[in-house]
Write an enzyme that holds these catalytic residues in place. Structure first.
Site, PDB file in Angstrom:
ATOM      1  N   ARG A 287       0.884  -1.180   0.000  1.00 55.25           N
ATOM      2  CA  ARG A 287       0.000   0.000   0.000  1.00 55.25           C
ATOM      3  C   ARG A 287       0.914   1.220   0.000  1.00 55.25           C
ATOM      4  O   ARG A 287       1.574   1.517   1.004  1.00 55.25           O
ATOM      5  CB  ARG A 287      -0.912  -0.006   1.225  1.00 55.25           C
ATOM      6  CG  ARG A 287      -1.610   1.331   1.432  1.00 55.25           C
ATOM      7  CD  ARG A 287      -2.750   1.275   2.398  1.00 55.25           C
ATOM      8  NE  ARG A 287      -3.879   0.573   1.812  1.00 55.25           N
ATOM      9  CZ  ARG A 287      -5.121   0.611   2.287  1.00 55.25           C
ATOM     10  NH1 ARG A 287      -5.394   1.324   3.362  1.00 55.25           N
ATOM     11  NH2 ARG A 287      -6.095  -0.052   1.692  1.00 55.25           N
TER      12      ARG A 287
ATOM     13  N   GLN B 177      -9.685  -4.101  -3.861  1.00 52.30           N
ATOM     14  CA  GLN B 177     -11.035  -3.651  -3.518  1.00 52.30           C
ATOM     15  C   GLN B 177     -11.998  -4.021  -4.640  1.00 52.30           C
ATOM     16  O   GLN B 177     -13.108  -4.501  -4.385  1.00 52.30           O
ATOM     17  CB  GLN B 177     -11.032  -2.134  -3.281  1.00 52.30           C
ATOM     18  CG  GLN B 177     -12.370  -1.589  -2.845  1.00 52.30           C
ATOM     19  CD  GLN B 177     -12.795  -2.109  -1.481  1.00 52.30           C
ATOM     20  OE1 GLN B 177     -12.040  -2.040  -0.534  1.00 52.30           O
ATOM     21  NE2 GLN B 177     -14.007  -2.636  -1.372  1.00 52.30           N
TER      22      GLN B 177
ATOM     23  N   ASP C 288     -17.305   6.468  -2.195  1.00 53.06           N
ATOM     24  CA  ASP C 288     -16.096   6.397  -1.362  1.00 53.06           C
ATOM     25  C   ASP C 288     -15.887   7.793  -0.759  1.00 53.06           C
ATOM     26  O   ASP C 288     -16.561   8.757  -1.156  1.00 53.06           O
ATOM     27  CB  ASP C 288     -14.896   5.981  -2.230  1.00 53.06           C
ATOM     28  CG  ASP C 288     -13.605   5.827  -1.438  1.00 53.06           C
ATOM     29  OD1 ASP C 288     -13.656   5.697  -0.194  1.00 53.06           O
ATOM     30  OD2 ASP C 288     -12.520   5.845  -2.066  1.00 53.06           O
TER      31      ASP C 288
HETATM   32  N1   CP Z   1     -11.187  -0.524   1.856  1.00 50.96           N
HETATM   33  C1   CP Z   1      -9.934  -0.521   2.367  1.00 50.96           C
HETATM   34  O1   CP Z   1      -8.936  -0.699   1.681  1.00 50.96           O
HETATM   35  O2   CP Z   1      -9.888  -0.326   3.718  1.00 50.96           O
HETATM   36  P1   CP Z   1      -8.591  -0.096   4.603  1.00 50.96           P
HETATM   37  O3   CP Z   1      -8.041   1.269   4.278  1.00 50.96           O
HETATM   38  O4   CP Z   1      -9.077  -0.210   6.010  1.00 50.96           O
HETATM   39  O5   CP Z   1      -7.573  -1.157   4.263  1.00 50.96           O
HETATM   40  N1  NVA Z   2     -10.043   6.541  -1.554  1.00 49.12           N
HETATM   41  C1  NVA Z   2      -9.697   6.119  -0.220  1.00 49.12           C
HETATM   42  C2  NVA Z   2      -9.851   4.645  -0.098  1.00 49.12           C
HETATM   43  C3  NVA Z   2      -9.519   4.058   1.244  1.00 49.12           C
HETATM   44  C4  NVA Z   2      -9.626   2.564   1.256  1.00 49.12           C
HETATM   45  C5  NVA Z   2      -8.281   6.557   0.102  1.00 49.12           C
HETATM   46  O1  NVA Z   2      -7.416   6.446  -0.775  1.00 49.12           O
HETATM   47  O2  NVA Z   2      -8.042   7.015   1.204  1.00 49.12           O
END
Ligand code: CP
Ligand code: NVA
Length: 301
Positions: free
Chosen positions: A101, A131, A218
């Site tokens: 991530r 996701q 979102d």
């Molecule tokens: N949807 C999602 O990726 O959630 P987190 O940020 O909690 O991992």
């Molecule tokens: N769009 C959001 C998704 C979190 C899972 C972000 O990037 O923070």
């Protein structure tokens, strides 16, 4: 066997690959597939926080008889002087796959370029393919893909962009409503069109949700965009998924959200807590679809 080594965005998978991963996920979820990844280890690099991604990958690997190592922003040398290409090559000597991530999508591409093991994007500023796999399984469970109509209302962000591509891959009818200046990247829309089914662009959220079986949103302010908060909240006025907006959809219309949700911003508490919301199924399906992906990536090559 999948047609790709890495999952950097959902369109690294072919339509057949997506079906294969979803079928495997459904079988694992139903207890009809007991494939194990014993002795396998997943390295998990996190530059940003996470509840679902971290926990679903970690518990997922445990369920498969393997192990996951959490490598947070202050746990490893990445971000503190060691370049990505060195991190990638060193980790490749220990782990069987890397999930990352990261902020910058190009960093994820670089990680994959130097890795000798599969790299899975666990969210970048541009994409969130894991996701999308969970979203597609949730839609398939609720409606199937044939004839279902889905509306994306809100930001043209990482989650939305991968979702657009995912819908194109499986042929789901998608309409998108985003405020001016916050649409999906043109390159992503082009990629969706090349897959044969770019989304319809609606002028308003109300037009997008009319006839929709599913309304998906979102957060308006994603991780790393905190400085744009006031500007974005103003731009997204009218894009909240609330009872008024859903009055333009059917009584049976379901609501999706990748979570975490910011109640009172992109969605109301009332909608999130209503029977319309399938967000907990989405969250659970993160684990099953990622396990399907891991099994396909690590046992079928
Ligand atoms: N949807 C999602 O990726 O959630 P987190 O940020 O909690 O991992
Ligand atoms: N769009 C959001 C998704 C979190 C899972 C972000 O990037 O923070």
């Amino acid at each position: 066997m999948l047609s790709t080594t890495h999952l950097l965005d959902i369109d690294d998978l072919s339509p057949e690959d997506v079906t294969r991963v979803l079928d495997r996920a459904a079988a694992l979820k139903a207890g009809e597939d007991d494939t194990q990844l014993a002795q396998r280890t997943l390295g998990m690099i996190f530059e940003k926080p996470s509840t679902r991604t971290r926990t679903s990958f970690e518990t997922g690997m445990t369920r498969l008889g393997g192990h996951a190592v959490y490598l947070g922003p202050d746990d490893i040398h990445l971000g503190h002087g060691e370049p990505i290409k060195d991190t990638s090559r060193a980790l490749s000597r220990y782990v069987d796959a890397i999930m990352a991530r990261l902020f910058d999508h190009e960093d994820c591409e670089k990680l994959a370029r130097y890795a000798d093991v599969p790299v899975i994007n666990g969210l970048t500023d541009e994409a969130h393919p894991c996701q999308t796999l969970a979203d597609l399984l949730t839609i398939r469970e609720q409606f199937g893909f044939d004839g279902v109509k889905v509306a994306w209302v809100g930001d043209g962000n990482n989650v939305g962009q991968s979702f657009v591509l995912g819908c194109a891959l499986v042929g789901v009818d998608l309409t998108v409503a985003t405020p001016d200046g916050y649409g999906m990247d043109a390159a992503v829309l082009d990629r969706a069109a090349e897959l044969g089914a770019g989304p319809e662009i609606a002028a308003t959220p109300e037009a997008a949700v009319a006839d929709a079986d599913v309304v998906y949103t979102d957060v308006f302010v994603s991780m790393g965009e905190e400085d744009e908060r006031e500007e974005k909240l103003a731009a997204f006025d009218g894009y909240q998924v609330n009872a008024d907006l859903l009055a333009h959809a059917g009584d049976e219309t379901k609501v999706m959200h990748c979570l975490p949700a910011h109640r009172g911003e992109e969605i109301t508490d009332e909608v999130l807590e209503s029977d319309r919301a399938v967000v907990w199924d989405q969250a659970e399906n993160r684990m099953h679809t990622q396990n399907g992906l891991l099994v396909e990536l690590l046992t079928e090559r």
